[in-house]
Write a protein that holds these residues in place. Structure first.
Motif, PDB file in Angstrom:
ATOM      1  N   LYS A 249       0.919  -1.195  -0.005  1.00  0.00           N
ATOM      2  CA  LYS A 249      -0.249   0.065   0.091  1.00  0.00           C
ATOM      3  C   LYS A 249       0.831   1.260   0.073  1.00  0.00           C
ATOM      4  N   LEU A 250       2.110   1.107   0.246  1.00  0.00           N
ATOM      5  CA  LEU A 250       2.984   2.377  -0.007  1.00  0.00           C
ATOM      6  C   LEU A 250       3.703   2.355  -1.445  1.00  0.00           C
ATOM      7  N   GLY A 251       3.215   1.339  -2.291  1.00  0.00           N
ATOM      8  CA  GLY A 251       3.926   1.288  -3.429  1.00  0.00           C
ATOM      9  C   GLY A 251       5.404   0.952  -3.373  1.00  0.00           C
TER      10      GLY A 251
ATOM     11  N   GLU B 248       6.468   5.172  -3.014  1.00  0.00           N
ATOM     12  CA  GLU B 248       5.829   6.168  -4.050  1.00  0.00           C
ATOM     13  C   GLU B 248       4.631   6.575  -3.898  1.00  0.00           C
ATOM     14  N   HIS B 249       3.759   5.631  -3.015  1.00  0.00           N
ATOM     15  CA  HIS B 249       2.476   6.316  -2.973  1.00  0.00           C
ATOM     16  C   HIS B 249       2.085   6.439  -1.270  1.00  0.00           C
ATOM     17  N   GLY B 250       3.164   6.732  -0.625  1.00  0.00           N
ATOM     18  CA  GLY B 250       2.802   7.166   1.017  1.00  0.00           C
ATOM     19  C   GLY B 250       3.923   6.897   1.657  1.00  0.00           C
TER      20      GLY B 250
ATOM     21  N   LYS C 239       0.324   7.962   5.787  1.00  0.00           N
ATOM     22  CA  LYS C 239      -0.393   8.242   4.405  1.00  0.00           C
ATOM     23  C   LYS C 239      -0.185   6.877   3.412  1.00  0.00           C
ATOM     24  N   THR C 240      -1.379   6.394   2.982  1.00  0.00           N
ATOM     25  CA  THR C 240      -1.279   5.173   2.054  1.00  0.00           C
ATOM     26  C   THR C 240      -2.569   5.393   1.165  1.00  0.00           C
ATOM     27  N   LEU C 241      -2.465   4.257   0.361  1.00  0.00           N
ATOM     28  CA  LEU C 241      -3.718   4.467  -0.755  1.00  0.00           C
ATOM     29  C   LEU C 241      -4.989   4.360  -0.346  1.00  0.00           C
TER      30      LEU C 241
END
Length: 349
Positions: free
Chosen positions: A143-145, A251-253, A266-268
């Motif tokens: 979920k963080l990429g 990359e996402h959080g 901060k996650t998707l």
């Protein structure tokens, strides 16, 4: 094994009361022996925790005691000796961090436990906190990429009196290292567990303040096998000590947390910090006695389950050695002034 697993504590020092509280608090465990070469220390611990039999030597306890498992609470440089002897006597082992202080010691500990059919578990209680478990779940679920950075800030304080309180503290032979191998190994374990295996390190480490053999301050730049980068900072010179802090960026959080809870989440899935209880105050940053026994209880319970279900413990010897291999690589880099590469078996030749 009897209905309750019978535990011995070997080493009646600072960490031993946490093991004793965890054992006595567990409905399927009992404390049946305490070993220390200083009888007064063994007797004092026994008096506080149910008055189990005490022994002056490990050999005597293994021959005469009624024990199924041994908690290894001696100085780090003696972990190998106690673990190997206990395993050869058919006892399961719950070893305090670090597992060992050399690759050879850890090889022998793991192999002896396997050969004798006993479980080898290690105490890394920071893995049992809610913040660590939630972060691990999010990372594993992607979920963080793609992960790009993973940092651990392990800035503790120990006084000069602390290092003088026992002759083994701050020595290579029995402590195996300083701010990283003793205090910081918990955080090194966490960041490697969250980020994955390490490809290489470049580091500085020295005794800047304390009159000890080993480092009291260290900084390492990490390259993970995944391609991500990171920093590990460890010290016993930061006054006042700071809570351990872990920063995971993808990359996402991003997730940032410390002993007192989440700072950034901060996650998707959104920006809401999960409704977890804070991890408490900055445990043990200034006072090594100020550590909760909750994590030890979880790991005592896990060892009991591992034995009864015939499975590997949550933190097996093979898993626990990875943090030590990383610290040994950091020490080699600091000594040589060169980047040091690792592989699954530790430092590459």
């Amino acid at each position: 094994m009897t209905k309750k697993m019978r535990f011995a504590i070997v080493g009646a020092g600072v960490i031993s009361p946490l093991h004793a509280r965890a054992i006595l608090g567990h409905p399927e465990a009992e404390l049946t022996a305490i070993v220390d070469e200083i009888p007064e220390k063994a007797n004092a611990l026994a008096k506080e925790f149910g008055s189990p039999p005490t022994f002056a030597t490990l050999e005597q306890m293994l021959n005469e005691g009624e024990v199924d498992a041994v908690c290894v609470c001696v100085p780090s440089g003696l972990h190998r000796d106690v673990t190997v002897a206990s395993a050869r006597a058919g006892k399961h082992v719950l070893c305090e961090k670090p597992l060992g202080i050399t690759a050879k010691d850890m090889d022998e500990m793991i192999e002896t436990c396997h050969t004798n059919g006993v479980k080898l578990a290690t105490v890394f209680q920071k893995r049992t906190t809610e913040a660590a478990l939630l972060t691990k779940k999010v990372v594993d679920e992607g979920k963080l990429g793609r992960l790009v950075m993973g940092d651990a800030y392990l800035k503790y304080f120990r006084s000069r009196e602390y290092y003088k309180s026992a002759g083994w503290r701050g020595t290579w032979a029995l402590d195996g290292g300083g701010a990283l191998m003793n205090q910081g190994v918990h955080g090194v374990d966490i960041i490697r567990w969250l980020m994955g295996d390490v490809e290489s390190v470049f580091a500085y480490a020295s005794p800047l303040i304390h009159d000890i053999e080993v480092e009291d301050t260290a900084v390492a730049v990490i390259k993970y096998v995944s391609g991500a980068y990171g920093v590990i900072q460890g010290a016993t010179t930061v006054n006042p000590g700071q809570e351990a802090r872990f920063e995971i960026h993808g990359e996402h959080g991003s997730i940032i947390y410390g002993d007192s809870g989440f700072k950034v989440w901060k996650t998707l899935d959104g920006d809401t910090v999960p409704g977890s209880e804070p991890g408490g105050t900055a445990e043990g940053t200034d006072d090594p006695h100020a550590i909760s026994a909750d994590g030890h209880y979880i790991l005592v319970d896990d060892l009991i389950r591992a034995v009864r279900d015939n499975r590997e413990p949550l933190i097996s010897g093979e898993e626990a050695r990875k943090s030590v291999d990383l610290i040994l690589a950091i020490y080699e880099s600091a000594r040589t002034g060169r980047e040091v590469r690792l592989n699954a078996g530790g430092v590459k030749p």
